[in-house]
Write a protein that holds these residues in place. Sequence first.
Motif, PDB file in Angstrom:
ATOM      1  N   ASP A   1     -18.229 -27.442  15.758  1.00 36.86           N
ATOM      2  CA  ASP A   1     -17.809 -28.832  15.559  1.00 36.86           C
ATOM      3  C   ASP A   1     -18.687 -29.759  16.406  1.00 36.86           C
ATOM      4  O   ASP A   1     -18.488 -29.892  17.623  1.00 36.86           O
ATOM      5  N   ALA A   2     -19.653 -30.409  15.753  1.00 33.07           N
ATOM      6  CA  ALA A   2     -20.619 -31.246  16.472  1.00 33.07           C
ATOM      7  C   ALA A   2     -19.967 -32.488  17.086  1.00 33.07           C
ATOM      8  O   ALA A   2     -20.370 -32.941  18.162  1.00 33.07           O
ATOM      9  N   VAL A   3     -18.964 -33.022  16.411  1.00 32.32           N
ATOM     10  CA  VAL A   3     -18.301 -34.246  16.916  1.00 32.32           C
ATOM     11  C   VAL A   3     -17.601 -33.939  18.244  1.00 32.32           C
ATOM     12  O   VAL A   3     -17.750 -34.669  19.229  1.00 32.32           O
ATOM     13  N   ALA A   4     -16.860 -32.821  18.254  1.00 33.08           N
ATOM     14  CA  ALA A   4     -16.153 -32.446  19.489  1.00 33.08           C
ATOM     15  C   ALA A   4     -17.158 -32.143  20.602  1.00 33.08           C
ATOM     16  O   ALA A   4     -16.936 -32.491  21.765  1.00 33.08           O
ATOM     17  N   TYR A   5     -18.270 -31.544  20.229  1.00 35.62           N
ATOM     18  CA  TYR A   5     -19.286 -31.177  21.232  1.00 35.62           C
ATOM     19  C   TYR A   5     -19.908 -32.430  21.853  1.00 35.62           C
ATOM     20  O   TYR A   5     -20.050 -32.529  23.079  1.00 35.62           O
ATOM     21  N   GLU A   6     -20.231 -33.395  21.002  1.00 34.32           N
ATOM     22  CA  GLU A   6     -20.837 -34.627  21.522  1.00 34.32           C
ATOM     23  C   GLU A   6     -19.845 -35.366  22.416  1.00 34.32           C
ATOM     24  O   GLU A   6     -20.195 -35.846  23.498  1.00 34.32           O
TER      25      GLU A   6
ATOM     26  N   LEU B   1     -17.481 -34.049  24.125  1.00 31.16           N
ATOM     27  CA  LEU B   1     -17.366 -33.287  25.379  1.00 31.16           C
ATOM     28  C   LEU B   1     -18.554 -33.585  26.300  1.00 31.16           C
ATOM     29  O   LEU B   1     -18.375 -33.891  27.490  1.00 31.16           O
ATOM     30  N   LEU B   2     -19.773 -33.506  25.756  1.00 33.91           N
ATOM     31  CA  LEU B   2     -20.962 -33.701  26.600  1.00 33.91           C
ATOM     32  C   LEU B   2     -20.974 -35.109  27.195  1.00 33.91           C
ATOM     33  O   LEU B   2     -21.265 -35.294  28.379  1.00 33.91           O
ATOM     34  N   ARG B   3     -20.630 -36.097  26.367  1.00 31.64           N
ATOM     35  CA  ARG B   3     -20.640 -37.480  26.873  1.00 31.64           C
ATOM     36  C   ARG B   3     -19.553 -37.686  27.934  1.00 31.64           C
ATOM     37  O   ARG B   3     -19.730 -38.447  28.874  1.00 31.64           O
ATOM     38  N   ALA B   4     -18.437 -36.990  27.770  1.00 32.94           N
ATOM     39  CA  ALA B   4     -17.365 -37.108  28.782  1.00 32.94           C
ATOM     40  C   ALA B   4     -17.759 -36.400  30.072  1.00 32.94           C
ATOM     41  O   ALA B   4     -17.349 -36.813  31.162  1.00 32.94           O
ATOM     42  N   LEU B   5     -18.562 -35.343  29.945  1.00 35.37           N
ATOM     43  CA  LEU B   5     -18.920 -34.555  31.134  1.00 35.37           C
ATOM     44  C   LEU B   5     -19.998 -35.224  31.980  1.00 35.37           C
ATOM     45  O   LEU B   5     -20.019 -35.048  33.202  1.00 35.37           O
ATOM     46  N   VAL B   6     -20.907 -35.969  31.325  1.00 33.79           N
ATOM     47  CA  VAL B   6     -22.064 -36.500  32.056  1.00 33.79           C
ATOM     48  C   VAL B   6     -21.680 -37.289  33.316  1.00 33.79           C
ATOM     49  O   VAL B   6     -22.186 -36.989  34.408  1.00 33.79           O
TER      50      VAL B   6
ATOM     51  N   LEU C   1     -31.140 -35.993  25.360  1.00 33.06           N
ATOM     52  CA  LEU C   1     -30.862 -34.549  25.499  1.00 33.06           C
ATOM     53  C   LEU C   1     -29.522 -34.198  24.851  1.00 33.06           C
ATOM     54  O   LEU C   1     -29.415 -33.204  24.128  1.00 33.06           O
ATOM     55  N   VAL C   2     -28.507 -35.030  25.095  1.00 30.06           N
ATOM     56  CA  VAL C   2     -27.184 -34.778  24.498  1.00 30.06           C
ATOM     57  C   VAL C   2     -27.311 -34.758  22.975  1.00 30.06           C
ATOM     58  O   VAL C   2     -26.800 -33.845  22.301  1.00 30.06           O
ATOM     59  N   ALA C   3     -28.052 -35.732  22.433  1.00 27.29           N
ATOM     60  CA  ALA C   3     -28.225 -35.793  20.972  1.00 27.29           C
ATOM     61  C   ALA C   3     -28.932 -34.530  20.468  1.00 27.29           C
ATOM     62  O   ALA C   3     -28.562 -33.975  19.424  1.00 27.29           O
ATOM     63  N   GLU C   4     -29.938 -34.066  21.221  1.00 22.62           N
ATOM     64  CA  GLU C   4     -30.678 -32.864  20.801  1.00 22.62           C
ATOM     65  C   GLU C   4     -29.780 -31.622  20.848  1.00 22.62           C
ATOM     66  O   GLU C   4     -29.824 -30.779  19.958  1.00 22.62           O
ATOM     67  N   LEU C   5     -28.974 -31.529  21.902  1.00 21.45           N
ATOM     68  CA  LEU C   5     -28.083 -30.368  22.024  1.00 21.45           C
ATOM     69  C   LEU C   5     -27.061 -30.361  20.894  1.00 21.45           C
ATOM     70  O   LEU C   5     -26.753 -29.309  20.326  1.00 21.45           O
ATOM     71  N   VAL C   6     -26.559 -31.550  20.573  1.00 22.92           N
ATOM     72  CA  VAL C   6     -25.558 -31.636  19.489  1.00 22.92           C
ATOM     73  C   VAL C   6     -26.200 -31.229  18.165  1.00 22.92           C
ATOM     74  O   VAL C   6     -25.614 -30.478  17.370  1.00 22.92           O
ATOM     75  N   SER C   7     -27.445 -31.683  17.945  1.00 20.54           N
ATOM     76  CA  SER C   7     -28.098 -31.334  16.673  1.00 20.54           C
ATOM     77  C   SER C   7     -28.436 -29.833  16.614  1.00 20.54           C
ATOM     78  O   SER C   7     -28.568 -29.272  15.534  1.00 20.54           O
ATOM     79  N   ASP C   8     -28.568 -29.196  17.785  1.00 18.90           N
ATOM     80  CA  ASP C   8     -28.896 -27.755  17.839  1.00 18.90           C
ATOM     81  C   ASP C   8     -27.646 -26.876  17.761  1.00 18.90           C
ATOM     82  O   ASP C   8     -27.745 -25.653  17.722  1.00 18.90           O
ATOM     83  N   LEU C   9     -26.472 -27.528  17.735  1.00 15.18           N
ATOM     84  CA  LEU C   9     -25.221 -26.754  17.812  1.00 15.18           C
ATOM     85  C   LEU C   9     -25.020 -25.857  16.593  1.00 15.18           C
ATOM     86  O   LEU C   9     -25.196 -26.290  15.457  1.00 15.18           O
TER      87      LEU C   9
END
Lengths: 182, 223
Positions: free
Chosen positions: A16-21, A23-28, B9-17
């Motif tokens: 799930d790319a939406v959940a991943y993005e 998560l990453l944005r919340a973690l930064v 980087l976040v955008a790249e990681l998301v696209s690589d998911l």
Amino acid sequence: MRSEWGLWMSQAQAGDAVAYERLLRALVPMLERFVRARLHDQQAAEDVVQNILLALHRARHTYRPERPFQPWIFAIARNSVIDSLRKQKVRRRFEQSLDGVPDPSQDTPIGPEPDSISPELARALAQLPAAQREAVELVKLHGLSMQEAAERAGTTAGALKVRAHRGYRKLRGLLEEMRTDP
Amino acid sequence: MSQRSTDVLVAELVSDLEPVSRVPQLRIPAFGLLAGWMSLAATVSIWPGAQSVGTPDFLPLFLGIGVFASGGLCSALALCIPGRERTARIGYALCGVGAACVAGVALTRHATFPSASLSYLAAQTMHDWICVGLATIFAVPFLALVLRFGRSAWVLRHWVVSAYAGIGSVSCGAMLVHAICAERCAEHALGSHALAPIWGAPLLLIPAYLALRRRSLLPRRVP
């Protein structure tokens, strides 16, 4: 919100790319605070945060949803900080060896001096990105201290250190390539 | 590097998911190790001359080596997964308890040794090196299981995991050797069985480290 991190991570494991993005944005911001509290070099802190994000991406299959998320991410973050501190220690030792280099006058011209360096080194230097080349030239060719070099380059000493370090590494690779394949 | 490059980087990681399959729970490789040890123990129990139970201090040494082995393997497995430091610390503690048990036997036997020193034990080990060799050979399947798990997980400290996997697996082998060894001598049991990890684990350290480092850095994708 923190309680949702584990859920988002398990959704990310399923693709799930939406959940991943999310998560990453919340973690930064949390990771930035964590790293800055342990490293005083602003530039290095940003590099470490990016390394943590990369490590999280590669290690994402090791998270198990039945276990809390925060010990998992903080273990990755802590190890990245330790790695960075070790590298800084080595780098500092390396930079201290420049103390014996005589301090050049302020009006030293900026840029390489073609007569004083080998053609091989000049070729390798020309292949470096501009910022790294400038850092290497100021510190190594003109013997400026990190602070002086940073003032000339219009940046901070920490950022210049990182540029110079990357420049040395790339330069070493280029020179080795030239020696093996002249 | 800047906030902008972190965003990139976040955008790249998301696209690589891509979907990934989760690493198994720690108890699965732990049960695998236990099953492996039991099947090896069953095999060696029918070994001719497997009657060393009457050796002085057999049981405390057997338990000491066993606790040490489980501590080493527990730490090695736990250090393959981020966030399992608490489990790893339990492993360290078990190693300490096991070592204390062996040291206790050594201290009680201290007065009876012809020359009560580590150099004496080293000389004893060289004399009976076959037990150390057997313990190291028996260790290989346990080490392979830990390394297999480590390669599929995310090892943060390769040298530490290799060291704990080495001492844990050689201790597992030493337990088996301790059970089948016909030599009924406490000094031999201490030098060649209980201290087998000291001599055997360094032999396995570098191969284990290289095997762990060879792992792919990318997580396994769902087929």
